[in-house]
Design a protein around this motif. Structure first.
Motif, PDB file in Angstrom:
ATOM      1  N   VAL A  62     -28.740 -19.392 -31.468  1.00 55.71           N
ATOM      2  CA  VAL A  62     -28.629 -18.451 -32.579  1.00 55.71           C
ATOM      3  C   VAL A  62     -28.809 -17.039 -32.043  1.00 55.71           C
ATOM      4  CG1 VAL A  62     -29.588 -17.775 -34.810  1.00 55.71           C
ATOM      5  CG2 VAL A  62     -29.601 -20.174 -34.139  1.00 55.71           C
ATOM      6  N   ASP A  63     -27.858 -16.165 -32.366  1.00 54.03           N
ATOM      7  CA  ASP A  63     -27.940 -14.767 -31.948  1.00 54.03           C
ATOM      8  C   ASP A  63     -28.667 -13.953 -33.004  1.00 54.03           C
ATOM      9  OD1 ASP A  63     -26.524 -15.100 -29.553  1.00 54.03           O
ATOM     10  OD2 ASP A  63     -24.604 -14.985 -30.612  1.00 54.03           O
ATOM     11  N   LEU A  64     -29.654 -13.183 -32.570  1.00 57.02           N
ATOM     12  CA  LEU A  64     -30.406 -12.304 -33.461  1.00 57.02           C
ATOM     13  C   LEU A  64     -29.991 -10.866 -33.185  1.00 57.02           C
ATOM     14  CD1 LEU A  64     -34.033 -13.706 -33.040  1.00 57.02           C
ATOM     15  CD2 LEU A  64     -32.224 -14.504 -34.562  1.00 57.02           C
ATOM     16  N   VAL A  65     -29.918 -10.069 -34.226  1.00 61.15           N
ATOM     17  CA  VAL A  65     -29.633  -8.643 -34.108  1.00 61.15           C
ATOM     18  C   VAL A  65     -30.683  -7.922 -34.916  1.00 61.15           C
ATOM     19  CG1 VAL A  65     -27.953  -6.803 -34.525  1.00 61.15           C
ATOM     20  CG2 VAL A  65     -27.150  -9.100 -33.934  1.00 61.15           C
ATOM     21  N   GLY A  66     -31.197  -6.838 -34.371  1.00 59.25           N
ATOM     22  CA  GLY A  66     -32.221  -6.098 -35.088  1.00 59.25           C
ATOM     23  C   GLY A  66     -32.273  -4.649 -34.685  1.00 59.25           C
ATOM     24  N   VAL A  67     -33.257  -3.974 -35.227  1.00 63.08           N
ATOM     25  CA  VAL A  67     -33.467  -2.570 -34.914  1.00 63.08           C
ATOM     26  C   VAL A  67     -34.953  -2.363 -34.658  1.00 63.08           C
ATOM     27  CG1 VAL A  67     -33.686  -1.892 -37.346  1.00 63.08           C
ATOM     28  CG2 VAL A  67     -32.964  -0.209 -35.661  1.00 63.08           C
TER      29      VAL A  67
END
Length: 148
Positions: A62-67
């Motif tokens: 699972v790819d996570l994207v955040g800031v």
């Protein structure tokens, strides 16, 4: 004539399918075995930095994207806030890193487990790497506070 229109209207209503809510299922929780930091830093306004990570549940990736944002809010590792305060005119107060996941779900802001930076510059150099590392403290806090 009214009778025929009424019958036609009832047939149309009966044949239109009801609205169905969309649900997004993601293999997370305690099943995550490891996360690899794929941080790609792109400096934004107010110390905003994008981070990416790939987590493995053993059978699913699972790819996570955040800031990651350097804000004025202090806190302890694992603290969660709905809103944070970034002072755009005074960067010296924006020295505390906060992480937020934006995909595959949106989390609240989470304070990562590392010592506070002494300056804004030090914070923006560390924040994305720490958020993208997705250790157990950050991961548990990110996934326990999801929203739409």
């Amino acid at each position: 004539m009214k009778k025929h229109l009424l019958i036609a209207g009832l047939i149309c209503v009966a044949t239109i399918p009801p609205a169905i809510a969309v649900t997004k299922c993601v293999a997370f929780g305690d099943n995550i075995v490891s996360c690899e930091n794929n941080t790609a830093i792109s400096l934004g306004t107010g110390g905003a930095i994008d981070w990416y990570a790939t987590c493995n549940t053993g059978t699913t990736t699972v790819d996570l994207v955040g800031v990651g944002v350097c804000a004025a809010n202090e806190g302890q590792a694992g603290d969660v806030l709905e809103n944070i305060s970034v002072n755009s005119s005074i960067t010296s107060s924006n020295k505390y890193c906060w992480c937020k996941m934006i995909s595959p779900a949106v989390s609240q802001w989470v304070r990562p487990p590392y010592s506070s930076s002494t300056t804004y510059a030090a914070c923006i150099n560390q924040c994305a790497r720490v958020c993208g590392g997705v250790d157990n403290t950050i991961r548990n806090a990110l996934f326990s506070n999801l929203s739409d």
